[in-house]
Design an enzyme around this catalytic site. Structure first.
Site, mmCIF file in Angstrom:
data_model
loop_
_atom_site.group_PDB
_atom_site.id
_atom_site.type_symbol
_atom_site.label_atom_id
_atom_site.label_comp_id
_atom_site.label_asym_id
_atom_site.label_seq_id
_atom_site.Cartn_x
_atom_site.Cartn_y
_atom_site.Cartn_z
ATOM 1 C CG ASN A 8 -1.573 1.346 1.373
ATOM 2 O OD1 ASN A 8 -1.913 2.005 0.714
ATOM 3 N ND2 ASN A 8 -2.180 1.394 2.575
ATOM 4 C CD1 TRP A 9 3.652 1.277 -2.922
ATOM 5 C CD2 TRP A 9 3.434 2.067 -4.721
ATOM 6 N NE1 TRP A 9 4.268 0.395 -3.786
ATOM 7 C CE2 TRP A 9 4.329 1.136 -4.951
ATOM 8 C CE3 TRP A 9 3.287 2.981 -6.060
ATOM 9 C CZ2 TRP A 9 4.666 0.653 -6.130
ATOM 10 C CZ3 TRP A 9 3.764 2.786 -7.034
ATOM 11 C CH2 TRP A 9 4.573 1.764 -7.322
ATOM 12 C CE LYS A 10 -0.005 3.355 4.679
ATOM 13 N NZ LYS A 10 0.149 3.345 6.196
ATOM 14 C CD GLU A 165 -3.215 -2.442 7.582
ATOM 15 O OE1 GLU A 165 -2.326 -2.743 7.351
ATOM 16 O OE2 GLU A 165 -4.086 -1.475 7.446
ATOM 17 N N GLY A 231 2.686 -1.246 4.193
ATOM 18 C CA GLY A 231 2.795 0.140 3.962
ATOM 19 C C GLY A 231 4.148 0.821 3.713
ATOM 20 N N GLY A 232 4.896 1.195 4.641
ATOM 21 C CA GLY A 232 6.126 1.868 4.465
ATOM 22 C C GLY A 232 7.185 1.199 3.851
HETATM 23 P P1 PGA Z 1 3.117 0.372 7.660
HETATM 24 O O1 PGA Z 1 1.621 0.611 7.200
HETATM 25 O O2 PGA Z 1 3.575 -1.043 7.033
HETATM 26 O O3 PGA Z 1 3.582 1.392 7.347
HETATM 27 O O4 PGA Z 1 2.891 0.082 9.040
HETATM 28 C C1 PGA Z 1 0.500 -0.468 7.021
HETATM 29 C C2 PGA Z 1 -0.549 -0.263 6.311
HETATM 30 O O5 PGA Z 1 -1.138 0.929 6.536
HETATM 31 O O6 PGA Z 1 -1.263 -0.773 5.638
#
Ligand code: PGA
Length: 247
Positions: A8-10, A165, A231-232
């Site tokens: 998930n690149w946000k 999550e 995410g990150g």
């Molecule tokens: P993160 O984010 O891996 O940066 O903790 C996970 C997400 O929001 O799906």
């Protein structure tokens, strides 16, 4: 069950970065297709290009959100049909950042998931408790409510996925213990089975929250963890490829 690894690149990325990262990820993911389905969820503006670059690769594309309605006067929104038409297979719904910053309710999440399913997309329905709720001993109550309220009637085997999550684990570098993840996944799977009438084995639950190259192997080995939502670490090619290899 094949593990699903979703990046998930946000709200990160640009066309040049997306192109490089997509090709690097595809190179690794295409060697692991028996064990892992890899999915990239870029910002909406990059979805079309990404899906085009990934033609011929096993890596799938997903949206980060979709609208409840099939189309209409909804400035700034993206419909499930648009995602489907440009080649998406998945769409995230109910991510905690959408719930927090866009005030999405469980009912919104259910309607988005229903729209996705009707459109032929697989919704990845995100659930999870906040730190406050966990400290108050309410984590299971919150998850129970989310499961009852966010999974639509249209959900049958293989047309939806859940992602657990814990909100406090997202972007924080903190993760629950392996025992904790085991317990929560077991709880989510059994409750979802009751809610949908599906068999336990038909329910696919991913873990998300500070998954990295270093902890992916341990997390993915936990019973009931059907994959990871990242995410990150999905923005760094080497890191994300280590997670794919762990799966
Ligand atoms: P993160 O984010 O891996 O940066 O903790 C996970 C997400 O929001 O799906």
């Amino acid at each position: 069950m094949q593990k699903i690894v979703i990046g998930n690149w946000k709200m990160h990325g640009d066309p040049a970065m997306a192109h490089t990262l997509a090709l690097q990820v595809a190179d690794v993911a295409d060697k692991c297709t028996e064990k892992a389905e890899v999915v990239l969820c870029p910002p909406a503006i990059l979805v079309l290009q990404l899906a085009t670059w990934l033609v011929g690769s096993a890596v799938k594309t997903g949206g980060q959100d979709c609208h409840i309605q099939p189309e209409g006067a909804f400035t700034g929104d993206t419909s499930a049909a648009m995602l489907k038409q440009v080649g998406c297979k998945y769409v995230l719904v109910g991510h905690s950042e959408r719930r927090k910053f866009h005030h999405e309710t469980n009912a919104d999440v259910r309607n988005k998931a229903a729209r996705a399913i009707k459109t032929g997309l697989i919704p990845v329905i995100c659930i999870g408790e906040t730190e406050e709720e966990r400290n108050a001993g309410k984590a299971k109550d919150v998850l129970g409510e989310q499961i009852r309220e966010c999974i639509p009637e249209e959900a049958i085997s293989h047309n939806f996925i859940l992602a657990y999550e814990p909100v406090w684990a997202i972007g924080s570098g903190k993760t629950p213990t392996a025992d904790d993840i085991l317990l929560m996944h077991d709880y989510i799977i059994s409750l979802t089975a009751k809610r949908t009438g599906l068999d336990l084995e038909q329910i696919h639950v991913l873990y998300g929250g500070s998954v990295k190259g270093d902890n992916a192997r341990e997390i993915l080995a936990i019973e009931g963890v059907g994959g990871v939502l990242v995410g990150g670490a999905s923005l760094k090619s080497e890191e994300f490829c280590r997670i794919i290899q762990a799966a």
